[in-house]
Design an enzyme around this catalytic site. Structure first.
Site, PDB file in Angstrom:
ATOM      1  N   HIS A   3       0.940  -1.108   0.001  1.00 46.78           N
ATOM      2  CA  HIS A   3       0.080  -0.047  -0.054  1.00 46.78           C
ATOM      3  C   HIS A   3       0.890   1.245  -0.091  1.00 46.78           C
ATOM      4  O   HIS A   3       1.707   1.374   0.614  1.00 46.78           O
ATOM      5  CB  HIS A   3      -0.698   0.024   1.369  1.00 46.78           C
ATOM      6  CG  HIS A   3      -1.683   1.218   1.488  1.00 46.78           C
ATOM      7  ND1 HIS A   3      -1.348   1.981   2.586  1.00 46.78           N
ATOM      8  CD2 HIS A   3      -2.526   1.907   0.763  1.00 46.78           C
ATOM      9  CE1 HIS A   3      -2.122   3.008   2.583  1.00 46.78           C
ATOM     10  NE2 HIS A   3      -3.022   2.918   1.583  1.00 46.78           N
ATOM     11  N   HIS A  80       2.165  11.089  -1.548  1.00 47.82           N
ATOM     12  CA  HIS A  80       1.293  10.716  -0.576  1.00 47.82           C
ATOM     13  C   HIS A  80       1.345  11.534   0.495  1.00 47.82           C
ATOM     14  O   HIS A  80       2.285  11.612   1.328  1.00 47.82           O
ATOM     15  CB  HIS A  80       1.617   9.265  -0.071  1.00 47.82           C
ATOM     16  CG  HIS A  80       0.673   9.104   1.050  1.00 47.82           C
ATOM     17  ND1 HIS A  80       0.989   8.017   2.127  1.00 47.82           N
ATOM     18  CD2 HIS A  80      -0.819   8.996   1.055  1.00 47.82           C
ATOM     19  CE1 HIS A  80      -0.412   7.969   2.941  1.00 47.82           C
ATOM     20  NE2 HIS A  80      -1.161   8.490   2.129  1.00 47.82           N
TER      21      HIS A  80
END
Length: 288
Positions: A3, A80
């Site tokens: 992830h 991110h």
């Protein structure tokens, strides 16, 4: 799978990503580097680089791409919350492994794009062509894809692209062929209920499918564990329950397909997922 696969390299010196809410932008503008150091503890979901992940057995990569504000070079970065490495460098690192291991296959899932115009998508598509060339498998029906088929054609890369651009390029698989429902909870019990329900609802044919064994911190969780970070506060504590769920799964059309996690080196996550493949071999005689 991993992830936020690229987040092992999140640059504390970078600006905040354009997708971050105004509250986060304001927090960083007031507290600067200190704020970014704290953010990194919660945004970095992996510690191993691409080569190490591949060597350990990871074959699915969750990739999120962004332009950087006021960047004169118009570079593309993994992102991110904060920016990570340049996309080109990461893709080349994966390609080096594939060249050395011609029977290995990877799934590259480009599922979030931030600040990208048509020009940037064209640049990324060209980058994929230049780096992977004939290694990329054109989009076909998911259930037609077997390792045998890929080996015969010498394909090693399936690229999933969650943008309408995918419809214009033969080697881009549409994003809907790689659904990855997200539980968005800090509670391991709720996560497992969600994972189980999403597998039950999974269509038998027509797409791949990602089970995200991932807990997502709320603002209150971050405040309580601000100095310790995601791994210590959430992931390590929840690991036994999450691993127990994985061990009880069955692979195949009505079961799990791809399983992703944070900090993939923790426990025996990778080896446990790989072992599920053997359960499929054993069950083949019973299927119709």
């Amino acid at each position: 799978g991993s992830h936020d696969s690229f987040s092992f390299y999140i640059d504390e010196a970078s600006p905040v990503g354009p997708e971050q809410p105004e509250t986060v932008q304001n927090f960083v503008s007031v507290f600067g580097t200190v704020a970014k150091k704290l953010m990194r503890k919660w945004l970095a979901t992996q510690t191993m680089n691409f080569t190490s992940q591949l060597g350990a057995g990871i074959r699915y990569f969750d990739l999120r791409i962004s332009t950087k504000p006021r960047d004169p070079d118009n570079e593309l970065y993994f992102a991110h919350g904060l920016f990570s490495a340049k996309v080109k460098e990461g893709l080349e690192e994966i390609n080096a492994f594939l060249t050395d291991h011609p029977k290995e296959v990877v799934f590259l899932d480009f599922n979030h794009f931030y600040g990208m115009q048509k020009y940037h998508h064209e640049k990324l598509v060209q980058m994929l062509k230049d780096i992977y060339g004939n290694k990329m498998c054109p989009a076909i029906f998911a259930h037609e894809v077997s390792l045998q088929y890929l080996w015969e054609k010498e394909y090693q890369v399936l690229v999933f692209y969650h943008s309408p651009v995918a419809l214009e390029v033969p080697f881009l698989w549409p994003g809907q062929m790689m659904p990855a429902p997200w539980a968005n909870t800090t509670d391991p019990e709720k996560l497992i209920q969600f994972l189980q329900a999403s597998i039950t609802e999974r269509r038998k044919k027509g797409s791949f499918f990602v089970s995200q064994v991932v807990l997502t911190p709320k603002a209150s969780t971050v405040v309580k564990g601000v100095a310790s970070g995601l791994r210590e506060t959430i992931t390590e504590r929840a690991l036994p329950a999450m691993m127990q769920w994985i061990r009880t799964q069955k692979p195949g059309e009505s079961g799990v397909n791809i399983i992703t996690a944070d900090f993939v080196e923790l426990g025996d996550f990778i080896s446990t997922v790989i072992k599920l493949n053997y359960a499929m071999d054993e069950g083949e005689d019973d299927t119709t």
